[in-house]
Design a protein around this motif. Structure first.
Motif, PDB file in Angstrom:
ATOM      1  N   GLN A 157       0.697  -2.613   7.133  1.00 50.98           N
ATOM      2  CA  GLN A 157       0.583  -2.724   5.682  1.00 50.98           C
ATOM      3  C   GLN A 157       1.064  -4.099   5.260  1.00 50.98           C
ATOM      4  OE1 GLN A 157       3.027   0.533   4.423  1.00 50.98           O
ATOM      5  NE2 GLN A 157       1.434   2.042   4.799  1.00 50.98           N
ATOM      6  N   GLN A 197       0.840  -1.184   0.000  1.00 53.23           N
ATOM      7  CA  GLN A 197       0.000   0.000   0.000  1.00 53.23           C
ATOM      8  C   GLN A 197       0.879   1.238   0.000  1.00 53.23           C
ATOM      9  OE1 GLN A 197      -2.233  -0.423   3.581  1.00 53.23           O
ATOM     10  NE2 GLN A 197      -3.361  -2.201   2.863  1.00 53.23           N
ATOM     11  N   ARG A 232       2.707  -8.526   7.801  1.00 55.64           N
ATOM     12  CA  ARG A 232       2.360  -7.109   7.750  1.00 55.64           C
ATOM     13  C   ARG A 232       3.522  -6.330   8.357  1.00 55.64           C
ATOM     14  NH1 ARG A 232      -2.467  -6.114   5.938  1.00 55.64           N
ATOM     15  NH2 ARG A 232      -2.851  -4.146   6.978  1.00 55.64           N
TER      16      ARG A 232
END
Length: 167
Positions: A136, A87, A144
């Motif tokens: 993210q 992202q 993540r």
């Protein structure tokens, strides 16, 4: 065919098979070495792209062609530091803030325990209403990545009196 001829023929076949085997092993070793060199080069260029803040979607697209040919034990998430995320950072985000997976944060001393202890505390904190940072997604992994400040803040909120606080 006499027994001697059969034996001689068998030895010739064994000798030929061993020569072919040695040749095939040498070809494979050369090919493996070339793949290792290429993997190293890909990792280096991917790290440079991340450091240059290449958009994660474009980086993931460029690396997507590797997935079918990469060995099972190679993980794209291990291209860090820095961490590759899928992202884009929010417009007001600190552009110099480092991101860490739980394992990286523990190894770097951002969190003072091992990753398994963080996961256990994360579950306990969630039951008490203290949310873990969203983070993210790391490209090529289920892992993540989280900003260091958010991890430290979460740790502080869950460390009061050795118990998880309510936030």
């Amino acid at each position: 065919m006499s027994r001697t001829e059969v034996t001689r023929w068998l030895y010739v076949e064994i000798e030929r098979a061993l020569k072919e085997l040695v040749s095939a092993v040498r070809r494979r070793c050369r090919a493996v070495e070339l793949v290792r060199q290429a993997d190293s080069e890909v990792a280096e260029w991917a790290a440079r792209a991340v450091e240059a803040r290449c958009p994660a979607e474009e980086l993931a697209s460029a690396l997507a062609g590797l997935v079918p040919v990469m060995p099972d034990n190679v993980r794209l998430a291990k291209l860090s530091p820095p961490t590759v995320v899928s992202q884009r950072e929010p417009a007001g985000a600190d552009q110099t803030e480092r991101l860490f997976t739980i394992e990286q944060a523990c190894a770097a001393g951002v969190l003072p325990v091992k990753a398994n202890a963080v996961r256990a505390r994360k579950s306990q904190a969630a039951r008490r209403g203290v949310d873990f940072p969203e983070g993210q997604t790391v490209v090529g992994s289920r892992a993540r990545a989280y900003p260091e400040a958010q991890l430290k803040d979460w740790w502080a909120r869950t460390s009061e009196d050795g118990r998880t606080s309510s936030g």
